[in-house]
Design an enzyme around this catalytic site. Sequence first.
Site, PDB file in Angstrom:
ATOM      1  N   ASP A 136       1.225  -1.661   0.407  1.00  0.00           N
ATOM      2  CA  ASP A 136      -0.125  -0.327  -0.433  1.00  0.00           C
ATOM      3  C   ASP A 136       0.962   1.551  -0.286  1.00  0.00           C
ATOM      4  O   ASP A 136       0.461   2.135   0.302  1.00  0.00           O
ATOM      5  CB  ASP A 136      -1.265   0.034   1.070  1.00  0.00           C
ATOM      6  CG  ASP A 136      -2.196   0.693   0.940  1.00  0.00           C
ATOM      7  OD1 ASP A 136      -2.689   0.407  -0.312  1.00  0.00           O
ATOM      8  OD2 ASP A 136      -2.731   1.057   1.660  1.00  0.00           O
ATOM      9  N   LYS A 149       3.400   1.543  -4.575  1.00  0.00           N
ATOM     10  CA  LYS A 149       4.099   1.018  -5.768  1.00  0.00           C
ATOM     11  C   LYS A 149       3.475   1.137  -7.296  1.00  0.00           C
ATOM     12  O   LYS A 149       3.942   1.709  -8.540  1.00  0.00           O
ATOM     13  CB  LYS A 149       4.607  -1.005  -5.434  1.00  0.00           C
ATOM     14  CG  LYS A 149       5.829  -0.694  -5.051  1.00  0.00           C
ATOM     15  CD  LYS A 149       6.153  -1.979  -3.917  1.00  0.00           C
ATOM     16  CE  LYS A 149       4.743  -2.649  -3.835  1.00  0.00           C
ATOM     17  NZ  LYS A 149       4.551  -2.617  -2.369  1.00  0.00           N
ATOM     18  N   HIS A 154       2.687  -7.123  -0.182  1.00  0.00           N
ATOM     19  CA  HIS A 154       1.802  -7.842   0.924  1.00  0.00           C
ATOM     20  C   HIS A 154       2.912  -9.115   1.340  1.00  0.00           C
ATOM     21  O   HIS A 154       3.729  -9.194   0.476  1.00  0.00           O
ATOM     22  CB  HIS A 154       0.692  -8.918   0.533  1.00  0.00           C
ATOM     23  CG  HIS A 154      -0.120  -8.622   1.374  1.00  0.00           C
ATOM     24  ND1 HIS A 154       0.065  -9.901   2.521  1.00  0.00           N
ATOM     25  CD2 HIS A 154      -1.345  -8.444   1.965  1.00  0.00           C
ATOM     26  CE1 HIS A 154      -0.679 -10.418   3.269  1.00  0.00           C
ATOM     27  NE2 HIS A 154      -2.056  -8.978   3.526  1.00  0.00           N
TER      28      HIS A 154
HETATM   29  N1  LIG Z   1      -2.583  10.946  -1.814  1.00  0.00           N
HETATM   30  C1  LIG Z   1      -1.906   9.642  -3.202  1.00  0.00           C
HETATM   31  N2  LIG Z   1      -2.263   8.049  -3.045  1.00  0.00           N
HETATM   32  C2  LIG Z   1      -1.337   6.984  -3.116  1.00  0.00           C
HETATM   33  C3  LIG Z   1      -0.827   7.982  -3.655  1.00  0.00           C
HETATM   34  N3  LIG Z   1       0.600   7.105  -4.634  1.00  0.00           N
HETATM   35  C4  LIG Z   1      -0.672   5.650  -4.098  1.00  0.00           C
HETATM   36  N4  LIG Z   1      -2.005   6.241  -3.258  1.00  0.00           N
HETATM   37  C5  LIG Z   1      -2.844   5.345  -3.154  1.00  0.00           C
HETATM   38  O1  LIG Z   1      -2.430   4.532  -1.860  1.00  0.00           O
HETATM   39  C6  LIG Z   1      -3.323   3.240  -2.467  1.00  0.00           C
HETATM   40  C7  LIG Z   1      -2.132   1.960  -2.330  1.00  0.00           C
HETATM   41  O2  LIG Z   1      -1.275   2.104  -3.563  1.00  0.00           O
HETATM   42  P1  LIG Z   1      -0.729   1.015  -4.495  1.00  0.00           P
HETATM   43  O3  LIG Z   1      -0.246   1.927  -5.212  1.00  0.00           O
HETATM   44  O4  LIG Z   1      -1.841   0.118  -4.688  1.00  0.00           O
HETATM   45  O5  LIG Z   1      -0.094   0.510  -3.486  1.00  0.00           O
HETATM   46  P2  LIG Z   1       1.492  -1.506  -3.839  1.00  0.00           P
HETATM   47  O6  LIG Z   1       2.273  -0.394  -3.724  1.00  0.00           O
HETATM   48  O7  LIG Z   1       0.896  -1.070  -5.459  1.00  0.00           O
HETATM   49  O8  LIG Z   1       0.060  -1.875  -2.580  1.00  0.00           O
HETATM   50  P3  LIG Z   1       0.518  -3.312  -2.588  1.00  0.00           P
HETATM   51  O9  LIG Z   1       1.018  -3.802  -4.371  1.00  0.00           O
HETATM   52  O10 LIG Z   1      -0.364  -4.073  -2.601  1.00  0.00           O
HETATM   53  O11 LIG Z   1       1.627  -3.527  -2.266  1.00  0.00           O
HETATM   54  C8  LIG Z   1      -4.281   3.057  -3.756  1.00  0.00           C
HETATM   55  O12 LIG Z   1      -5.541   3.531  -2.801  1.00  0.00           O
HETATM   56  C9  LIG Z   1      -3.590   4.774  -4.405  1.00  0.00           C
HETATM   57  O13 LIG Z   1      -4.137   5.425  -4.537  1.00  0.00           O
HETATM   58  C10 LIG Z   1      -0.007   9.125  -3.947  1.00  0.00           C
HETATM   59  O14 LIG Z   1       0.885   9.691  -4.566  1.00  0.00           O
HETATM   60  N5  LIG Z   1      -0.815   9.888  -3.355  1.00  0.00           N
HETATM   61 MG   LIG Z   2       0.774  -2.417  -6.347  1.00  0.00          MG
END
Ligand SMILES: Nc1nc2c(ncn2[C@@H]2O[C@H](COP(=O)(O)OP(=O)(O)OP(=O)(O)O)[C@@H](O)[C@H]2O)c(=O)[nH]1
Ligand SMILES: [Mg+2]
Length: 653
Positions: free
Chosen positions: A14, A17, A65
Amino acid sequence: MSKNLIMGTAGHVDHGKTALIRALTGIDCDTHKEEKARGITINLGFAHLELSDDVSVGIVDVPGHKDFIKTMVAGVYGIDFVLLVVAADSGIMPQTREHFNIMRVLGIHHGIVALTKSDLADEEMREMAKLEIMEFLDHTSLADAPIVEVSAVTMQGIDELKAEMLKLARQVGQKPVADIFRMYIDRIFNVKGHGIVVTGSVLGGRVVVGQELLLLPANRDKLRIKSIQRHGKAVKETSAGDRAAINVAGLKYDDFERGQLLIDRQLDETTMVDAQVEFFEPQMQPKTWWQVLFHTGTFTTYARMHLLTCEQSDTAMLAVVQLHFEKPAVLINKDKFIIRNSSNDLTLGGGTILDVKPLHHRRRTEALKQRMTELALAAVNEQNKLQHIFIESEKEAKPLLLQEAAHRTSVSVDEIKQLMSEISGILILITAGGEDYLVTATYQKQLAEGVIEILKTWHQENTFFETGLEMTELLGKLGLRSAAEKELLALLLGTMTDAGTLKNVGKTFALKSHRTAMDKKQQEALEWLRDTLIYNKLNRLTIKELEQKAHERSIKKSTLAQLVQFMQMRHELYTDGEDVLDAASVNASRLLLLRALAQAPRGLNEKEFRELTDAPRKTIQLLIDIFVREGIITKETFFLHITETGKSLLNGG
Ligand SMILES: Nc1nc2c(ncn2[C@@H]2O[C@H](COP(=O)(O)OP(=O)(O)OP(=O)(O)O)[C@@H](O)[C@H]2O)c(=O)[nH]1
Ligand SMILES: [Mg+2]
């Protein structure tokens, strides 16, 4: 020349990435329904970015995760640099650490840190997060990595991040294209009208459309490359640093499995390796036998880990282990891997393969520990190439195929030859059957000692023979089989003869120091045998009868056999293996027969021959056999005739 590299993401769940990759490339990596529903990444995502005219980057987006570490390991295996993602509003978290450790032991030393979600953190929070990151990365290979504040929502910092990526991409060295082509399969598709398409990160080497590949382990059928795509476009070739999709013909969909290797040559499978492991928890209590999960690329297997040596410090625990795999792997020395506990919920550590063909280490002797430490150093340290080559050759305990030595040490054939010319004596190169082999001086010495030992025993048991053993007999006694071993022995026998250790006696090799000798008992036995034969004249004696007579005089069966052989070599007797005849009598009857035949144009029949020599009927048969074999007479229906050879013998030839 254009440069192709692969970048992988890493970081806690979360932290943004996937959102960041979308902001960079416009590609959404979370394509699966379940990913959309849960809002997390479950499968590897793939994207790509052209950073400039000559630099393009394939991107692997991994899940954060903790349940999907296995997928993360598969994803980052083979990447060139990492995009370490830390959310500004939460800082370093457990999987930030775990992912970082995994990258580190996989040997990924380049990267950029992205401070994501910076729109959600005020300046103070952002500075705090940066300090925490710097402290975390202090004294690591990413200590000087740039930390870029970004937001996938406001697009702040995205261009700056691209600029840092380009800068880094220009610094990072490309993987060697001259290597073995290897690609661990991460996805398999059955594309209508095209057939099987498999994707993966190309770890090394280069292949072109039309080329043949193998699918290992287990499958020995050849595959042909029908087409290749990189970053969604058709290309003619693919090489180290590419994310590739390869369309192959030759096998069915069911033959393919995630974790298999596409490879351009046959490599041996292994179920046992020696390896160096770093454990992430220095306090970990090592067990003698550990059941673990072994991960390399997309390949995984259960393994039993046997601890060989172990060094514990405050910050790390380093061990040399032997791993016994549940299923065969195809590995190359210096490959990196990760191990997790058997319930797959804890990453124990990871390391480097030291030896894909180790000996089975049953006990942890001091000598073994010493050797393992040497090997670990040699394998991990580039400067010790020669030592590594030497250790591999020594371990082989027979001539080692040069090609195989190159493969095991990741040093090219040419370079090995070059290195060998710098040293002399401890390693030699021999050629047999068109192949080059390496042999250590230690092995040659052992072999020479073996030869001497065998000949000593032989001479002791055959004291009245001047002869030693023929090369083929030596090969058999030494248990040597291959063409290379034969060649080596031939060389060695030559050297030993030149050096005056051995001498040639007929076709045999004997110890130079060997002198024929007979003790009194043996001499008496010989006298007895001679007398017995002379006394029996042309009455043939069977070996059995002789043995009986010898027994009565306490002459051993083995001594008798040696004496028979001895006299045969000296042309004092004739034997067909069952019967024995005195040679002087045979010679006399030969002369009589030849003389008579020379005077008898129609030849002589058996009866006339018998009258001539006064030999018993059953000896006549044996005599005829002997003379026919000698080529001095022929037998046509009932008559014996003299041959040209016979005539020239009679005339003193
Ligand atoms: N406000 C804000 N929200 C963000 C930003 N980057 C990601 N998010 C939010 O954070 C949440 C998780 O983002 P992901 O890109 O799915 O995170 P991740 O690291 O890929 O998560 P996993 O792949 O499950 O490990 C989502 O709801 C995105 O919209 C950002 O730069 N600003
Ligand atoms: Mg991801």
